[in-house]
Design an enzyme around this catalytic site. Structure first.
Site, short mmCIF file in Angstrom:
data_model
loop_
_atom_site.label_atom_id
_atom_site.label_comp_id
_atom_site.label_asym_id
_atom_site.label_seq_id
_atom_site.Cartn_x
_atom_site.Cartn_y
_atom_site.Cartn_z
N LYS A 55 0.84 -1.21 0.00
CA LYS A 55 0.00 0.00 0.00
C LYS A 55 0.87 1.24 0.00
O LYS A 55 0.65 2.18 -0.77
CB LYS A 55 -0.92 0.01 1.23
N GLN A 99 -5.15 -1.43 9.42
CA GLN A 99 -5.12 -2.79 8.89
C GLN A 99 -5.77 -3.77 9.88
O GLN A 99 -5.44 -3.78 11.06
CB GLN A 99 -3.66 -3.19 8.61
N ASP A 122 -11.65 2.76 3.77
CA ASP A 122 -12.08 1.36 3.77
C ASP A 122 -13.60 1.24 3.59
O ASP A 122 -14.11 0.16 3.28
CB ASP A 122 -11.73 0.70 5.11
N1 GUN Z 1 -7.60 -6.80 6.12
C1 GUN Z 1 -7.96 -7.57 5.07
N2 GUN Z 1 -8.60 -6.83 4.15
C2 GUN Z 1 -8.64 -5.57 4.63
C3 GUN Z 1 -9.17 -4.34 4.12
O1 GUN Z 1 -9.74 -4.26 3.03
N3 GUN Z 1 -9.01 -3.26 4.92
C4 GUN Z 1 -8.38 -3.33 6.13
N4 GUN Z 1 -8.29 -2.20 6.84
N5 GUN Z 1 -7.88 -4.44 6.61
C5 GUN Z 1 -8.01 -5.56 5.87
#
Ligand code: GUN
Length: 301
Positions: A55, A99, A122
């Site tokens: 990311k 995350q 998100d």
């Molecule tokens: N963990 C697995 N997928 C995601 C996601 O799309 N966003 C976040 N914040 N954590 C994750």
């Protein structure tokens, strides 16, 4: 034969990132705005560490600011909430992603509730969930969860209009299954959400023109679950041992891809299908959030 059945999410995501990069450069030139994304990782989950690294890299490559916050596994909830408060009030930060999963001592719900909904790239905050489910538009338009939005982009790119199609989503998580169902409703599909308690799951799946698998079980969906010609979206990312090679692993989806290719009209491979779309859409959401915060019309991507 099967080549044109493969939905190349990797290529689509690369194109999307290129468009995002161009729009980011234009925002800088025309509005002196550089979107910023803060990513917070608590603990040392190896898969999460890989995601967070990717990311950060792709955010910088798109010309955006990337802020990484790595906190130790024993971080307390109050400490994390204090950081979120700081990020909510930092004008350089337009998007915040914490995350998941989080360590046991921290409530995911408390964390999601604390994020400013306008920075919730998100799309997990209850305000964004509600806005998506009510079909809110304009100034009240939701930020939409990245993985399902990426799936919809791939579906529309392949099929054009989805109107009137039967869609079956297997999986009812807040991250994928539920928002995916909402997005398919918004596209005028007839939507069924199936899950581990669904009776005769293969028969339900066989009714689908669009089959979305988001269950997290390697190769669970077999060829005879698929309606001939259906479009199959495989959201699964499962690490499995390679037979006969000690300690080696590989990534497979929720669908038995090779067998499914004989029946399906189109299918996303794993890896290289849905996976690459998630971060590309995260960047798109960050761009959208930054524009809205500055009262600028977000670009069509
Ligand atoms: N963990 C697995 N997928 C995601 C996601 O799309 N966003 C976040 N914040 N954590 C994750």
């Amino acid at each position: 034969m099967s080549e044109d059945k493969i939905i190349d999410g990797k290529a689509f995501a690369a194109g999307l990132r290129e468009r995002i990069g161009r729009e980011t450069a234009r925002l800088k030139a025309e509005h002196d705005l550089v979107p910023g994304l803060a990513v917070v990782l608590v603990g040392e989950n190896p898969a999460s560490q890989v995601y967070v690294r990717n990311k950060a890299r792709q955010t910088a490559e798109a010309g955006m600011r990337s802020f990484e916050h790595k906190l130790p596994p024993e971080t307390g909830q109050d400490e994390l909430l204090a950081l979120i408060d700081k990020l909510n009030n930092d004008p350089k930060v337009n998007g915040i992603l914490v995350q998941l999963p989080l360590p046991d001592q921290i409530s995911e719900q408390a964390v999601i509730d604390a994020i400013d909904p306008d920075k919730d790239v998100d799309g997990f905050h209850i305000l964004n969930v509600g806005r998506l489910s009510t079909g809110a538009t304009g100034a009240s338009a939701p930020l939409i969860p990245c993985t399902p939005l990426g799936c919809i982009m791939l579906l529309k790119d392949r099929l054009g209009s989805l109107s009137g199609l039967n869609a079956v989503v297997i999986g009812r998580s807040n991250i994928v299954g539920k928002p995916m169902a909402q997005l398919l409703i918004r596209e005028s599909c007839t939507v069924t959400v199936a899950h581990s308690r669904t009776r005769d799951l293969p028969a339900v799946a066989r009714g689908a023109d669009i089959l979305v698998a988001a269950v997290g079980r390697p190769a669970m969906i077999k060829a005879d679950w698929i309606k001939p010609g259906a479009t199959v979206i495989d959201v699964g990312i499962n690490r499995v041992p390679v037979e006969g090679e000690d300690g080696k692993t590989r990534i497979v989806g929720d669908v038995d891809t090779q067998a499914a290719l004989e029946v399906a009209g189109a299918i996303t491979p794993v890896p290289g299908g849905v996976g690459p779309m998630t971060i590309a859409v995260l960047l798109a959401n960050t761009l959208t959030a930054a524009c809205r915060q500055k009262g600028i019309e977000p670009p069509e991507l």
